[in-house]
Design an enzyme around this catalytic site. Structure first.
Site, PDB file in Angstrom:
ATOM      1  N   ARG A 132       3.737  -2.868  43.143  1.00 44.79           N
ATOM      2  CA  ARG A 132       4.626  -2.823  42.495  1.00 44.79           C
ATOM      3  C   ARG A 132       4.917  -3.701  40.819  1.00 44.79           C
ATOM      4  O   ARG A 132       5.247  -4.674  40.515  1.00 44.79           O
ATOM      5  CB  ARG A 132       5.254  -4.881  43.381  1.00 44.79           C
ATOM      6  CG  ARG A 132       5.294  -4.847  44.958  1.00 44.79           C
ATOM      7  CD  ARG A 132       6.240  -4.391  45.373  1.00 44.79           C
ATOM      8  NE  ARG A 132       6.175  -4.060  47.080  1.00 44.79           N
ATOM      9  CZ  ARG A 132       6.300  -3.113  47.246  1.00 44.79           C
ATOM     10  NH1 ARG A 132       5.574  -2.381  46.761  1.00 44.79           N
ATOM     11  NH2 ARG A 132       6.373  -3.184  48.846  1.00 44.79           N
ATOM     12  N   SER A 147      11.785 -10.268  49.564  1.00 44.06           N
ATOM     13  CA  SER A 147      10.423 -11.077  49.519  1.00 44.06           C
ATOM     14  C   SER A 147      10.723 -11.699  48.317  1.00 44.06           C
ATOM     15  O   SER A 147      10.485 -10.504  47.469  1.00 44.06           O
ATOM     16  CB  SER A 147       9.571  -9.514  49.417  1.00 44.06           C
ATOM     17  OG  SER A 147       9.665  -9.675  51.114  1.00 44.06           O
ATOM     18  N   GLU A 168       8.706 -11.854  43.053  1.00 41.98           N
ATOM     19  CA  GLU A 168       8.857 -10.544  42.774  1.00 41.98           C
ATOM     20  C   GLU A 168      10.496 -10.735  42.503  1.00 41.98           C
ATOM     21  O   GLU A 168       9.608  -9.385  41.167  1.00 41.98           O
ATOM     22  CB  GLU A 168       8.958 -10.354  44.456  1.00 41.98           C
ATOM     23  CG  GLU A 168       8.671  -8.815  44.192  1.00 41.98           C
ATOM     24  CD  GLU A 168       9.053  -8.015  45.702  1.00 41.98           C
ATOM     25  OE1 GLU A 168       9.306  -7.208  46.049  1.00 41.98           O
ATOM     26  OE2 GLU A 168       8.465  -8.151  46.429  1.00 41.98           O
TER      27      GLU A 168
END
Length: 351
Positions: free
Chosen positions: A160, A239, A343
């Site tokens: 990520r 998420s 995130e």
């Protein structure tokens, strides 16, 4: 190029949250994107780049600068090379690759947002990450004042994360090139256990591309991860937290906290994450800390379908959302000694 003043930004995000921008520029060509970026940089105006809005949390006061909405279009598919304009809808591009019989991104179906955002976040799901197939990223380098082409290696991809995320003020992604595979209409080997179970195969097996894509879409929809204007469980950024990656020592301490809280026989989820490191599940941590599906009494709540998704139930403010996020972060830290990391990109706010 289209320009609006005091323009609402909430409708441009999947959360449907946030105040207005002083100025909103919509660019439909690479040249317009570059012109808008140069104009902002030359005048010292703060710049916010907006793609599909699926990974943004914008403060209630909005953005005191120029928001640049990238609306470029273009899909080219010569052979096994897929080239996407940054503004292309990612889910449409995945469908196009599947129709062409090419594998490599079929398990990334249904992820909201634009193609240009995928290398920034190194988007991944169900056993695939874009870093495995991206060959080059064409971007405008604001520091050098020129368009550059970065190889996969130069993108510095990790979980990520990427060079673009590490230095968010430097690059504006214009185009992304992927090198896909022709496996005779079959998917890449299925890596994710949940996907394999849903398909009725073993990890490592291949299935027809369209079957892999449809199965992932069903799995995502069951978790509220496919956009639906009538379903508040999808009014989210997907998420909200990344899965924590722990050193060997950190994981041992975490295991001890789990045993103390949940019992000697309980083992937390653990996945390899590089030498001496393990990744655990943020969704599991949230649930076991007491923040179960549907948690919350206000206008911002945890999804009724998935604990990793924080949602706007229709009348939330960004502060409502952040209050819930902070509560979850504090609860998980107290329960397990792990600090969750958001995130989505925060604009004018933070946890």
């Amino acid at each position: 190029m289209h320009v609006l003043h005091d323009a609402p930004l909430a409708p441009l995000t999947t959360f449907r949250l946030g105040g207005p921008a002083l100025r909103l520029v919509t660019a439909e060509t690479d040249a317009e994107v570059i012109d808008a970026v140069r104009e902002a940089d030359d005048s010292g105006t703060p710049l916010l780049v907006v793609g599909g809005g699926s990974n943004l949390v914008i403060g209630d006061k909005g953005f005191q600068g120029t928001a640049l909405r990238i609306a470029t279009r273009g899909i080219e598919l010569p052979g096994t090379t897929l080239e996407l304009a940054a503004g292309e809808v990612w889910s449409d591009a995945v469908a196009r690759s599947v129709e062409a019989g090419l594998s490599g991104i079929e398990c990334l179906a249904g992820i909201p947002g634009s193609a240009g955002a995928t290398p920034i976040q190194n988007v991944g799901a169900y056993g695939q990450e874009v870093s495995a197939t991206i060959s080059e990223v064409i971007a405008y380098d604001r520091r050098a004042g020129e368009t550059v082409t970065l190889s996969n290696e130069e993108c510095d991809f990790s979980y990520r994360h990427s060079r673009f995320k590490a230095d968010p003020e430097r690059y504006v992604v214009l185009r992304v090139r992927f090198e896909l595979a022709d496996a005779g209409g079959m998917s890449a080997p299925i890596k994710y256990a949940e996907t394999a179970r849903a398909l009725g195969v073993e990890p490592g097996d291949r299935v027809p591309l369209d079957r892999a894509r449809e199965t992932v879409l069903k799995l995502r929809a069951g978790k509220g991860m496919v956009l639906d204007a009538d379903d508040h469980d999808t009014w989210s950024a997907g998420s909200f937290f990344t899965n924590p990656i722990l050193t060997k020592e950190q994981f041992a301490a975490f295991q001890e906290r789990v045993r103390e809280r949940l019992g000697e026989d309980v083992e937390p989820p653990a996945y390899p994450a590089g030498e001496g490191r393990r990744k655990t599940s943020a969704a599991w941590l949230i649930d076991k800390a007491g923040y179960t599906k549907g948690y919350g009494a206000g206008p911002a709540r945890i999804s009724t379908k998935h604990t990793l998704a924080l949602t706007n139930r229709g009348e939330a403010t960004t502060e409502d959302l952040l209050a819930l996020a902070r509560e979850v972060v504090a609860g998980v830290r107290e329960a397990f000694g792990i600090t969750l990391v958001n995130e989505p990109v925060m604009v004018g706010v933070g946890l």
